[in-house]
Enzyme design. Structure first.
Site, PDB file in Angstrom:
ATOM      1  CE  LYS A  26      36.455  40.398  32.741  1.00 45.68           C
ATOM      2  NZ  LYS A  26      36.090  41.769  33.140  1.00 45.68           N
ATOM      3  CB  SER A  27      39.819  41.170  38.867  1.00 44.89           C
ATOM      4  OG  SER A  27      38.437  41.220  38.626  1.00 44.89           O
ATOM      5  NE  ARG A  31      41.837  45.165  41.372  1.00 48.50           N
ATOM      6  CZ  ARG A  31      40.649  45.086  40.765  1.00 48.50           C
ATOM      7  NH1 ARG A  31      40.556  44.526  39.570  1.00 48.50           N
ATOM      8  NH2 ARG A  31      39.565  45.568  41.331  1.00 48.50           N
ATOM      9  N   GLY A 103      34.510  47.991  31.823  1.00 50.83           N
ATOM     10  CA  GLY A 103      34.211  48.874  32.950  1.00 50.83           C
ATOM     11  C   GLY A 103      35.404  48.997  33.876  1.00 50.83           C
ATOM     12  CB  SER A 176      31.611  48.845  43.525  1.00 52.39           C
ATOM     13  OG  SER A 176      32.431  49.052  42.392  1.00 52.39           O
ATOM     14  CD  GLN A 178      34.416  47.626  37.762  1.00 47.47           C
ATOM     15  OE1 GLN A 178      33.551  48.455  37.524  1.00 47.47           O
ATOM     16  NE2 GLN A 178      34.638  46.587  36.981  1.00 47.47           N
ATOM     17  CG  ASP A 325      31.810  39.311  37.766  1.00 44.73           C
ATOM     18  OD1 ASP A 325      30.974  40.219  37.595  1.00 44.73           O
ATOM     19  OD2 ASP A 325      33.016  39.535  37.985  1.00 44.73           O
ATOM     20  CE  LYS A 352      28.287  43.733  38.384  1.00 50.06           C
ATOM     21  NZ  LYS A 352      29.542  44.326  38.874  1.00 50.06           N
ATOM     22  NE  ARG A 401      31.933  37.643  34.273  1.00 53.32           N
ATOM     23  CZ  ARG A 401      33.203  37.279  34.128  1.00 53.32           C
ATOM     24  NH1 ARG A 401      33.518  36.062  33.732  1.00 53.32           N
ATOM     25  NH2 ARG A 401      34.186  38.103  34.396  1.00 53.32           N
TER      26      ARG A 401
HETATM   27  C1  S3P Z   1      35.602  43.925  39.058  1.00 50.51           C
HETATM   28  C2  S3P Z   1      34.657  44.199  40.005  1.00 50.51           C
HETATM   29  C3  S3P Z   1      33.236  43.852  39.843  1.00 50.51           C
HETATM   30  C4  S3P Z   1      33.029  42.799  38.760  1.00 50.51           C
HETATM   31  C5  S3P Z   1      33.817  43.099  37.525  1.00 50.51           C
HETATM   32  C6  S3P Z   1      35.291  43.212  37.816  1.00 50.51           C
HETATM   33  C7  S3P Z   1      36.995  44.355  39.306  1.00 50.51           C
HETATM   34  O1  S3P Z   1      32.507  45.021  39.486  1.00 50.51           O
HETATM   35  O2  S3P Z   1      31.660  42.684  38.450  1.00 50.51           O
HETATM   36  O3  S3P Z   1      33.611  42.057  36.574  1.00 50.51           O
HETATM   37  O4  S3P Z   1      37.918  43.878  38.610  1.00 50.51           O
HETATM   38  O5  S3P Z   1      37.196  45.179  40.214  1.00 50.51           O
HETATM   39  P1  S3P Z   1      32.009  46.048  40.609  1.00 50.51           P
HETATM   40  O6  S3P Z   1      33.178  46.478  41.343  1.00 50.51           O
HETATM   41  O7  S3P Z   1      31.369  47.201  39.882  1.00 50.51           O
HETATM   42  O8  S3P Z   1      30.993  45.280  41.409  1.00 50.51           O
END
Ligand code: S3P
Length: 441
Positions: A26-27, A31, A103, A176, A178, A325, A352, A401
């Site tokens: 997913k991450s 991106r 998010g 983080s 993100q 996660d 979360k 999750r």
């Molecule tokens: C993610 C970073 C994490 C993770 C989220 C995906 C990302 O969050 O919990 O599911 O893709 O960068 P945080 O960066 O807020 O910890």
């Protein structure tokens, strides 16, 4: 009051056995879509996760002027092209951008929009509207972006970018990815060197992917930098399987008697497979095998077998970002282990999709397990002879999750359980139940 659909999860009738692949990470999928939209030219993507969250990113970049032609492949993934807005920047959308439950979409978008002459309202579903955003807007305001209402914690927030973004050095208050990514993506177009220092190592997919798009990054231990302004050029990205999705199948095999499972072609990025390290420390029979690279991302397979005696362990705060996660499902495994497991400094779980710390304790307590929080740490007193009570109805709190974690209780025991709002798994792993039944029949 809203109706809550309740899904009954029946025990697996056979042990888990065999080999499986999981959907794209997913991450990395987010991106790939977002960076391709920022770049000049047409990028070719494959293995992209086809889930609600990633579709939020796809819809967002379409509304901002990128052209997306990603189609569903026979294996369920998305593949095709994204033609980015490149040097001309995103176009002014005529409606707010709704990021749904995602998010990652909302926060990364804030960094992406910061260097451009656009004014964009960003919003999301009720869960996303409760999540903290000041952690992202604060550094972007230092760089020169504006947010309305200024300093507001929650969506909807309207962002106005600036063509004259300043490079900054920023000490992130929390680990983080993100936050790190939002600052680095803004930094690609800022004048000078933008540096992000973090208190613990968070996932580094952005630092690894930006060079594929022609933007060098420097990253060492707790620091990542980019020097702007740079032009981003299209590239080809193949997305490996998602270790966070694999974790549910792996933990299921660990808890279901006589099981053995191999998950193939999954990301083995060390910042993502902290759960393998944690399970090893609990005494699990688990090992990973590196098989190759997708761009700069390592991938390979993870093999696991049912382990009769697991023992509790302590997970120090600096390892939390690499399992962030997976904590709910690891806490469920810890509930089956002998002795106490302590997850140190897990306050971020409160921010979360729901308050995962409270919800994890709630579910474990329903199982008759002693679980509590103290000083931001999560304590789980395991019980190797745990018997699942009849008639349990877990609340997913609309968090994917948690929904999959509580489903494992039913799948791996002799007692069916119910999970409220189980369908929320569509944000990350829509075919989770199909996949687990594929290797247990
Ligand atoms: C993610 C970073 C994490 C993770 C989220 C995906 C990302 O969050 O919990 O599911 O893709 O960068 P945080 O960066 O807020 O910890």
């Amino acid at each position: 009051m809203a109706d809550h659909a309740v899904t009954t999860i029946e025990p697996l009738v056979k042990p888990i056995h065999g080999t499986i692949t999981v959907p794209g990470d997913k991450s990395i999928s987010h991106r790939a879509v977002l960076l391709a939209a920022m770049a000049e030219g047409t990028s070719h993507l494959e293995g992209v996760l086809n889930s609600d969250d990633v579709r939020s990113s796809i819809e967002a970049v379409k509304a901002l002027g990128a052209s997306v032609d990603l189609r569903e492949m026979p294996d369920g993934s998305l593949a095709g092209t994204v033609t980015g807005w490149g040097a001309k920047g995103p176009s002014q959308p005529d409606h707010p951008i709704n990021c749904g439950n995602s998010g990652t979409t909302a926060r990364l978008l804030m960094g992406i929009l910061a260097p451009w002459d656009v004014t964009v309202e960003i919003t999301g579903d009720n869960s996303l509207k409760r999540r903290p955003m000041r952690r992202i807007t604060a550094p972007l305001m230092k760089m020169g972006a504006r947010f309305e209402p200024g300093g507001q914690e929650h969506l909807p927030i309207t962002e106005t970018g600036s063509r004259h973004l300043r490079a900054i050095t920023y000490d992130a208050p929390m680990a983080s990815a993100q936050l790190k990514t939002a600052v680095l993506l803004a930094g690609v177009f800022a004048q000078g060197k933008t540096t992000l220092n973090e208190p613990a190592i968070s996932r580094n997919h952005t630092e690894l992917m930006l060079p594929e798009f022609g933007v060098p990054t420097t990253a060492s231990n707790l620091t990542a930098s980019v020097t702007g302004p740079k032009t981003m050029h299209a590239c080809n990205i193949a997305v490996p399987g998602d270790p966070s999705s694999a974790a549910f199948l792996i933990c299921a095999a660990l808890m279901k008697r006589q099981s053995t499972l191999k998950v193939e072609h999954v990301s083995l990025n060390p910042a993502r497979i902290g759960f393998v390290r944690t399970l090893e420390r609990m005494g699990a029979e688990i090992r990973e095998r590196h098989e190759g690279m997708e761009g700069k991302e390592p991938n390979g397979s993870i093999e696991v077998s049912y382990t009769d005696v697991l023992r509790g362990c302590e997970i120090p705060s600096q390892h939390i970002a690499s399992i962030v996660d997976e904590i709910p499902v690891l806490a469920l495994v810890a509930a089956h282990a002998r002795g106490m497991t302590v997850f140190r400094e897990v306050g971020e779980l409160r921010a979360k999709e729901t308050d995962r710390l409270a919800a994890t304790i709630e579910g474990l307590t329903m199982l008759g397990i002693d679980a509590w929080e103290e000083g931001n740490s999560l304590y789980v007193e395991g019980n190797p002879s745990l018997e699942v009570p009849q008639g349990l109805v877990f609340d997913s709190h609309n968090d994917h999750r948690l929904a999959m974690t509580w489903a494992l209780v039913g799948l791996c025991s002799k007692t069916p359980v119910s999970v409220r709002d189980f369908d929320c798994i569509s944000v990350s792993y829509p075919q989770f139940l199909d996949d687990i039944h594929k290797v247990a029949s």
